[in-house]
Write an enzyme that holds these catalytic residues in place. Structure first.
Site, PDB file in Angstrom:
ATOM      1  N   GLY A 301      -4.075  54.266 -18.189  1.00  0.00           N
ATOM      2  CA  GLY A 301      -5.215  54.755 -17.920  1.00  0.00           C
ATOM      3  C   GLY A 301      -5.098  55.277 -16.449  1.00  0.00           C
ATOM      4  O   GLY A 301      -5.017  56.668 -16.836  1.00  0.00           O
ATOM      5  N   TRP A 330     -11.875  55.091 -25.276  1.00  0.00           N
ATOM      6  CA  TRP A 330     -12.885  56.000 -23.977  1.00  0.00           C
ATOM      7  C   TRP A 330     -13.012  57.021 -24.232  1.00  0.00           C
ATOM      8  O   TRP A 330     -13.122  57.955 -23.048  1.00  0.00           O
ATOM      9  CB  TRP A 330     -12.517  55.141 -22.489  1.00  0.00           C
ATOM     10  CG  TRP A 330     -12.574  53.448 -22.144  1.00  0.00           C
ATOM     11  CD1 TRP A 330     -11.447  52.910 -21.959  1.00  0.00           C
ATOM     12  CD2 TRP A 330     -13.451  52.805 -22.646  1.00  0.00           C
ATOM     13  NE1 TRP A 330     -11.781  51.829 -22.586  1.00  0.00           N
ATOM     14  CE2 TRP A 330     -12.825  51.649 -22.467  1.00  0.00           C
ATOM     15  CE3 TRP A 330     -14.604  53.098 -22.549  1.00  0.00           C
ATOM     16  CZ2 TRP A 330     -13.799  50.674 -22.767  1.00  0.00           C
ATOM     17  CZ3 TRP A 330     -16.185  51.399 -23.287  1.00  0.00           C
ATOM     18  CH2 TRP A 330     -15.497  50.304 -22.942  1.00  0.00           C
ATOM     19  N   GLU A 554     -12.911  58.849 -14.450  1.00  0.00           N
ATOM     20  CA  GLU A 554     -12.552  59.520 -14.132  1.00  0.00           C
ATOM     21  C   GLU A 554     -11.742  59.601 -12.360  1.00  0.00           C
ATOM     22  O   GLU A 554     -12.043  59.743 -11.308  1.00  0.00           O
ATOM     23  CB  GLU A 554     -14.007  60.757 -13.154  1.00  0.00           C
ATOM     24  CG  GLU A 554     -14.425  61.348 -14.021  1.00  0.00           C
ATOM     25  CD  GLU A 554     -15.766  62.498 -14.272  1.00  0.00           C
ATOM     26  OE1 GLU A 554     -15.866  62.336 -12.877  1.00  0.00           O
ATOM     27  OE2 GLU A 554     -15.441  63.223 -14.805  1.00  0.00           O
TER      28      GLU A 554
END
Ligand SMILES: Cc1cc2nc3c(=O)[nH]c(=O)nc-3n(C[C@H](O)[C@H](O)[C@H](O)COP(=O)(O)OP(=O)(O)OC[C@H]3O[C@@H](n4cnc5c(N)ncnc54)[C@H](O)[C@@H]3O)c2cc1C
Length: 572
Positions: A301, A330, A554
């Site tokens: 991630g 995701w 983000e």
């Protein structure tokens, strides 16, 4: 830093006013308040600058942030709050508008008081010279100004104004174009999106094609695409203002639809060949191609440089290209999307880290369900399955698996020159995405403020509307004040990005602060709704679960603070 230029503007405006002229018209009280606001942001700026200088020494110019993570995070957040106070104060200094001036004063007081307390609590970590502290936040005049600015009566007054206007956001924006864009986006969002937002959320539906078509006609997918490539070339401020309005109606089925084309557009503009820009930007701008962004993986991630999804060089039916294999996680809108911007490892040597990554434009067929499979004639396959989430519904976010999925060589952004440059291009795209997310967060917080102001005006307990109670007014006053600061920080970042597309610090600060404000404002709004705030038919319950995702994507909040903001501030 551009946000600080705003602060210089306040000083100038306040000085002009102190010299005379408008004093009578605005009243002595207003001038005194502007003077206090100016002094508070000035003291906060001087203190945080001294703290950052000490932090630079302590972290060896940012190289040893990981040995001082807790303090680096504290500095990053405090510097962001000071920048927000400056942005709101600059806005207030330019407007002779009493409610804005009150909010700027209250927020400047809150941030100065908080920073003073934080420094005192962690005195050794901050390493501030005692004389600097005494001459800035420690001054008696500053302490009195904090108390005056934070007086509950001032915040209640702001809250009363919020109740009177039902929280409407009609504040001045510098530039006719932005105000016109806001009006037209508001009309569209409230007429077309708001009526279906609850249904999409409660039934976990996909955003309907009618919304995509209408947004395409309005030019919303091409706001950052230059006119020569078929876009609007309207710039970042207009993009933010439109994003806010769309997100006020629905985060996932309107405001967030713009994020993906924004990210791909910025990556193509920075690193794409001329032919790639001509191929991809016009259909993206026209809304003919929906976009998904695929960076995250099930086991990777925040540490983006460790992405493992492989791209192996090969050929299919005489066409040179790459075969993608591996898993992604995701990927929002991956089902309906026609193209994915996908980060993959083109050099199998893992020790190369970020330098082994390249960014691809991966074409695919659009699908509308929660699960899909796409098979290529040559045997390659892509499978997607949406993960169930409590909020942010309307686009679905998918776990993807790729099995020798073929992509032509011309789809690697930058082609041969772009090999190994995917990480940098993706980060450029993320900077644009973060700015846009600042706008999304302000939109969600705005929706919560409006619906709470209306509810508090109508709901009666103990024989009175709950908005009549002091505590309700005080809470609404703080909600509106924090939202105003988040909005002005985001607008300042948009202007800074209009001036220099390569910046990443200002958009990241806007994202960090605005997302926290959205989480807090929606939760305060929910509490003011009492039990009904937990009912699905009241929109505040949707705003709460939608807002919670904002500090995650983000760049999840701690990583944004440490790896982007602290690095940007301490590495100088
Ligand atoms: C609804 C939703 C939609 C999304 N959409 C997309 C999308 O469209 N495309 C896409 O690519 N991704 C998307 N994401 C993924 C998102 O960007 C990631 O979840 C995010 O970047 C964080 O990665 P992670 O979940 O693996 O958390 P991790 O990286 O595992 O981090 C978890 C926590 O570990 C701690 N941590 C990790 N590293 C450090 C460190 N060095 N120092 C200190 N603490 C640390 C932090 O507290 C952090 O919050 C989406 C996520 C969600 C929930």
């Amino acid at each position: 830093m551009c946000i600080r230029l705003g602060y210089d503007r306040i000083a100038t405006v306040v000085k002009q006013r102190r010299r005379g002229g408008s004093t009578r018209a605005r009243g002595v009280h207003a001038v005194a308040m502007a003077y206090d606001t100016n002094m508070l942001v000035e003291a906060s700026r001087a203190a945080i600058d001294a703290a950052l200088a000490a932090g630079r020494t302590r972290t060896n110019g940012g190289r040893a942030i990981d040995e001082h993570q807790v303090h680096a995070e504290r500095l990053a957040y405090a510097a962001t709050e000071v920048a927000a106070a400056e942005a709101l104060a600059a806005h207030a200094a330019e407007r002779a508008d009493a409610p804005v001036a009150r909010m700027a004063a209250a927020f400047a007081g809150e941030i100065a008081g908080k920073l003073r307390a934080t420094i005192e609590q962690h005195w050794d970590d901050f390493g501030l010279d005692a004389a600097v502290f005494a001459g800035t936040l420690g001054r008696d005049e500053v302490r009195h100004a904090v108390r005056a600015a934070q007086h509950e009566a001032r915040l209640r007054e702001i809250g009363a104004e919020v109740l009177r206007t039902r929280g409407a956001n009609n504040g001045f924006i510098d530039g006719d174009m932005a105000e016109m864009a806001r009006d037209s986006a508001r009309q569209f969002a409230r007429k077309e999106v708001a009526p279906i937002a609850e249904r999409i959320h409660r039934h976990d539906e996909l955003v309907p094609e009618s919304i995509l078509r209408a947004m395409a006609e309005l030019g919303y997918f091409g706001m950052s695409v230059p006119e020569e490539y078929g876009g609007q070339g309207m710039g970042n401020l207009v993009m933010i203002v439109i994003t806010e309005e769309l997100s006020t109606a629905s985060l996932a089925s309107a405001g967030s639809l713009i994020t993906r084309p924004e990210i791909l557009t910025k990556a193509l503009l920075k690193g794409g060949t001329e032919a790639q820009k001509k191929t991809w930007l016009p259909p993206v701008a026209a809304g003919e191609l929906m976009v998904g962004i695929s960076v995250t993986e099930p086991d990777t991630g925040s540490d983006v440089a460790s992405v493992r999804c492989r791209a192996e060089r090969g050929e299919e039916r005489g066409v040179p290209g790459w075969f993608l294999s591996g898993a992604k996680a995701w990927c929002t809108f991956a089902g309906r999307a026609n193209v994915l911007a996908l980060l993959a490892r083109t050099n199998p040597d893992l020790s190369l880290g970020a330098k082994g990554l390249s960014l691809f434009v991966v074409p695919k067929d659009p699908f509308t369900g929660h699960e899909f499979e796409m098979r290529q004639p040559g045997g390659g396959a892509m499978h997607g399955k949406a993960d169930a989430t409590p909020g942010y519904r309307g686009m679905h976010s998918y776990t993807l698996t790729f099995d020798r999925y073929f992509v032509p060589a011309e789809n690697l952004i930058g082609e041969a020159q772009g090999e190994g440059k995917g990480f940098a291009l993706q980060m450029q795209g993320f900077a644009a995405g973060r700015l846009q997310t600042g706008g999304r967060a302000c939109g969600v917080a705005q929706a919560a403020l409006e619906t709470t102001a209306t509810y508090a005006s109508e709901r009666k307990q103990f024989g009175r509307p709950i908005g009549d109670f002091q505590l309700t007014q005080y809470k609404l006053g703080r909600m509106a004040t924090h939202l105003a600061a988040a909005r002005q920080l985001t607008y300042a970042a948009a202007r800074a990005m209009d001036a220099d597309e390569s910046i990443s610090l200002e958009p990241s600060m806007a994202k960090l602060f605005a997302c926290d404000v959205a989480v807090w404002v929606t939760q305060e709004g929910q509490l003011l709704h009492g039990g009904w705030g937990y009912a699905e038919e009241f929109p505040i319950s949707r705003y709460v679960v939608d807002a919670q995702v904002l500090p995650i994507f983000e760049g999840v909040k701690p990583i944004l603070e440490l790896k982007v903001i602290a690095r940007g501030l301490l590495g100088r």
